[in-house]
Scaffold this active site. Structure first.
Site, mmCIF file in Angstrom:
data_model
loop_
_atom_site.group_PDB
_atom_site.id
_atom_site.type_symbol
_atom_site.label_atom_id
_atom_site.label_comp_id
_atom_site.label_asym_id
_atom_site.label_seq_id
_atom_site.Cartn_x
_atom_site.Cartn_y
_atom_site.Cartn_z
ATOM 1 N N HIS A 116 2.181 8.422 -7.321
ATOM 2 C CA HIS A 116 2.437 8.626 -5.898
ATOM 3 C C HIS A 116 3.753 9.403 -5.799
ATOM 4 C CE1 HIS A 116 3.598 7.374 -1.801
ATOM 5 N NE2 HIS A 116 2.347 6.999 -1.606
ATOM 6 N N ASP B 36 5.604 0.850 -10.661
ATOM 7 C CA ASP B 36 5.294 0.936 -9.237
ATOM 8 C C ASP B 36 4.140 -0.022 -8.979
ATOM 9 O OD1 ASP B 36 4.173 1.487 -6.793
ATOM 10 O OD2 ASP B 36 4.011 3.650 -7.096
ATOM 11 N N GLN C 31 0.326 -1.093 -5.418
ATOM 12 C CA GLN C 31 -1.112 -1.355 -5.305
ATOM 13 C C GLN C 31 -1.579 -2.463 -6.240
ATOM 14 O OE1 GLN C 31 -2.761 -0.132 -2.926
ATOM 15 N NE2 GLN C 31 -1.647 1.723 -2.342
ATOM 16 N N LYS D 236 1.761 -4.101 2.365
ATOM 17 C CA LYS D 236 0.451 -3.944 1.727
ATOM 18 C C LYS D 236 -0.091 -5.289 1.237
ATOM 19 C CE LYS D 236 1.415 0.707 -0.131
ATOM 20 N NZ LYS D 236 0.934 1.594 0.918
ATOM 21 N N CYS E 280 -0.556 11.081 -0.466
ATOM 22 C CA CYS E 280 0.784 11.218 -1.065
ATOM 23 C C CYS E 280 0.701 11.391 -2.582
ATOM 24 C CB CYS E 280 1.693 10.042 -0.736
ATOM 25 S SG CYS E 280 2.060 9.924 1.004
#
Lengths: 151, 414
Positions: free
Chosen positions: B122, B199, B202, B225, B365
Site C-alpha cells: 500500500h 503493515d 488488513q 478497520k 492506494c
C-alpha cells in the site's frame, strides 16, 4: 433496480462510443499532442490534434483506458471538434464544462455540443463529473502548450 | 457459536437501505462498520467521565486515565505484546509507519544502506520509505510478486545483505488478498541484521496476530478497520528497539522535566504520545477489541475463509471476471479484488451501488502493483464478521446484470 437513472448516466450513445471508440488511431505528426490521467481513478486519455494550414482541425486521434464516461467523452470530443478551429474548440469546451456544472446554455451552444449533450445525465452522479471532463482538461493543456511552442 | 446473523443485530447501519435496496456492505477493507458497543463506549466517555488524561488529580481525570490505559492493555494482549509499554497510539496505520520512518529510520539509515520492501505494498508502506531513503542516500529494494500473487522468496538470498537495515512488508495484501509469510521474512531479516516492520492494517482485524510468534520489530494497524472508530491507530515496537528511539513529536505529555533550554523524555510509551492523546477513540478501540475477543479471532478467521471460498467458487461462473491473487482461500484474507473485461471498475461500482452493494473500485492506494499487473483499476469485495453468503449471491447476481448492461445488451436508443 432504478434503471431509469442509470440509463440517464449511461445513455445508449455513450455506451456506443465506449464500445466502439471513434478515431482510435495515433497521429504521430499532429501539432497538438497531449495525455493525462485522473490520479483518483487511474483513467487515462491521450489526444492528438492535426491542424491544416488555416488552423482548422483536420483530424484527431485518441487512445486511453478507463470508465465508460471518460472514454466515451473523449471519443465524442474527437468527433465533434472536426472542422473547428482551436479557438472554437476551446469555446465548446467551456460550454461543455458549464453544462456539467448545471449552468444554462444557449440553444446554439447545445446544438454545437451535439452528442456530448448525452453526458448531461452524469450530473446526477457528482463523483463521475470529473470522468466526463478528463479529455477536455487534457485538450486544454495540450492547446496551451502548443501555443507556448508557437510563441 | 459464531453466528453472523446474530452479529448483524449489533450493527444498526446494516439495516439501512441504499437506493431502496438493503445495504450489502462489502467494503470492509476500506473501513469496517461499528457495533453499538463501540458507539456506546465513545458516547459514555463523553457523557460520563470525559477529562484530560495523565494530568488532573480529580476523579474524572483519573477515571479517563484508567480507561485509556486499560484500552492500551487490551490492545497489547490482543496482539500478544509482552507489555503495554510497547503500544503507541497514533492516528492510523499510515502515521504509525511514518513514526518509524521519521525516528528510527532517519537515525539508523546511512548512505548506501538498504530498505527491503515488496511489490505489493500500500502507498502507506512505500512512500514514507521513498522519502527517508532519498533523504539518507539509502536504497529501496523490492521483493517481487509472482504471477500467482505471492512473494517470490527465492530472491531473498540476493536481496538481503549486510546493508539491509529494514524489511518492511504488508501482512495481508489489500489487493491480492495474499497473506505473506511474516515469520519467515522476520527470521531472514534478523539473520541479515535487519529489523522487521509489518503493515497489519488488513491482518490484525481479521485473524489472530501474535507479535512474539511473528517476531516482528514493528507492527502498525488502524482501529477503524477492526470495528473501532476512525482517528486512532496503533504502533507496536519491540521494547529493545523502542528504548533506543528518539521521540517523533515533541511537546506536552511526552516529557519528564523541562527547562528553558532543554527537556528530558517521559517513560515508554508516553514519550511517543505528545500532546493530549485521542483517549476517547482509544477507549472505543478497547471496546472493539472486547467485541472481537468475545467472537474469538480464530472464529473470525474461519468465517472469512468460508465466505471467501464461497465467493471464489461463485465467481467461477463469471467468465469475464478475473480474480487477482491466489486461488486458494486458505492463502488469502477475506477480500477479493477482480478485473472485468468489457466493464470498467467505476462503471461496475456505480451500477452495483444502485443495487445497494458497496464495493471499492480504483487502485486501492496500490498504484505500482496495478501498473505491474497491467491494470489502472480493479473492483474489490471485502468481507467481515457480519457478512453472509446471501450477500455474495447478491453481488454475483449484480455483476452478471452489470456485465450484461455494459457489454451485451442493446437497449432502446433515447
Amino acid at each position: 433496480m432504478q434503471l431509469d437513472e442509470l440509463d440517464d448516466l449511461y445513455r445508449e450513445v455513450i455506451l456506443d462510443h465506449y464500445r466502439r471508440s471513434r478515431n482510435p488511431q495515433h497521429l504521430a505528426d499532429a501539432e497538438v499532442q497531449a495525455d493525462g490521467n485522473n490520479p483518483f481513478c487511474g483513467d487515462e486519455v491521450a489526444l492528438q490534434v492535426k491542424l491544416n494550414g488555416r488552423g482548422v482541425i483536420q483530424a484527431m486521434g485518441r487512445q486511453g483506458k478507463g470508465c465508460a464516461i471518460s472514454q466515451a467523452s473523449a471519443s465524442m470530443l474527437t468527433e465533434v471538434l472536426q472542422g473547428k478551429t482551436l479557438q472554437e474548440a476551446e469555446r465548446l469546451g467551456r460550454a461543455f464544462r458549464r453544462m456539467m456544472q448545471g449552468e444554462p446554455l444557449q440553444a446554439q451552444e447545445r446544438e454545437a455540443l451535439g452528442p456530448l449533450e448525452a453526458l448531461e445525465g452524469v450530473r446526477k452522479f457528482p463523483i463521475r463529473i470529473k470522468c466526463a471532463l478528463l479529455a477536455w482538461s487534457i485538450l486544454e493543456e495540450g492547446v496551451e502548450s502548443y501555443r507556448r511552442r508557437q510563441g | 457459536m459464531f453466528d453472523p446473523r446474530a452479529i448483524r443485530k449489533d450493527f444498526p447501519i446494516l439495516s439501512r437501505t441504499v437506493h431502496g435496496k438493503p445495504l450489502v456492505y462489502l467494503d470492509n477493507a476500506a473501513t469496517s462498520q461499528k457495533p453499538r458497543q463501540v458507539v456506546q463506549a465513545l458516547a459514555e466517555c463523553y457523557e460520563s467521565y470525559n477529562s484530560n488524561v495523565h494530568r488532573g488529580v480529580h476523579t474524572l481525570s483519573m477515571e479517563a486515565t484508567d480507561r485509556y490505559e486499560a484500552a492500551r492493555k487490551k490492545v497489547a494482549e490482543f496482539i500478544h505484546a509482552p507489555s503495554d509499554r510497547q503500544i503507541i497510539f497514533t492516528r492510523n496505520t499510515t502515521e504509525s509507519i511514518n513514526l518509524v520512518a521519521h525516528t528510527w529510520a532517519r537515525e539508523r539509515l546511512g548512505q548506501g544502506d538498504e530498505v527491503l520492501t515488496t511489490e505489493m505494498e500500500h502507498h502507506s508502506n512505500l512512500v514514507p520509505w521513498q522519502q527517508v531513503a532519498a533523504e539518507r542516500g539509502a536504497r529501496l529494494r523490492f521483493i517481487p510478486v509472482t504471477p500467482e500473487g505471492t512473494l517470490d522468496l527465492s530472491t531473498l538470498d540476493s536481496l538481503l545483505n549486510e546493508r539491509t537495515r529494514l524489511v518492511a512488508a504488508v501482512h495481508t495484501s489489500n489487493v491480492l488478498g495474499t497473506i505473506n509469510p511474516i515469520q519467515e521474512l522476520a527470521r531472514r531479516a534478523h539473520e541479515a541484521g535487519a529489523l522487521m516492520l509489518v503493515d497489519g492494517a488488513q491482518s490484525v482485524p481479521h485473524m489472530p496476530v501474535d507479535v512474539q510468534a511473528l517476531d516482528c520489530d514493528f507492527l502498525a494497524f488502524s482501529a477503524h478497520k477492526m470495528l473501532g472508530p476512525t482517528g486512532i491507530g496503533v504502533l507496536y515496537v519491540k521494547e529493545s528497539v523502542l528504548e533506543g528511539m528518539e521521540p517523533f513529536l515533541r511537546g506536552g505529555e511526552m516529557v519528564r522535566e523541562v527547562w528553558y533550554e532543554r527537556a528530558t523524555w517521559n517513560e515508554l510509551p508516553f514519550r511517543f504520545e505528545a500532546g493530549t492523546p485521542n483517549f476517547a477513540d482509544a477507549i472505543a478501540l478497547g471496546a472493539a477489541v472486547d467485541y472481537l475477543n468475545a467472537l474469538g479471532m480464530d472464529s473470525v478467521r474461519q468465517h472469512e475463509v468460508e465466505i471467501t471460498r464461497y465467493a471464489l467458487e461463485a465467481f467461477r461462473e463469471l467468465e469475464d471476471v478475473e480474480v487477482l491473487g491466489p486461488r486458494d482461500g486458505n492463502l488469502r484474507g477475506g477480500l477479493i479484488a477482480f478485473s472485468v473485461s468489457g466493464a470498467h471498475p467505476h462503471d461496475l461500482g456505480t451500477f452495483l451501488d444502485r443495487e445497494g452493494i458497496a464495493l471499492r473500485t480504483g487502485h486501492h492506494c496500490v498504484m505500482p502493483l496495478h501498473r505491474k499487473l497491467g491494470l489502472t483499476a480493479s473492483a474489490r469485495a471485502s468481507f467481515y464478521v457480519y457478512n453472509v453468503s446471501e450477500e455474495v449471491d447478491t453481488l454475483v447476481h449484480g455483476l452478471k446484470r452489470a456485465l450484461d448492461y455494459f457489454t451485451h445488451a442493446v437497449r432502446r436508443a433515447r
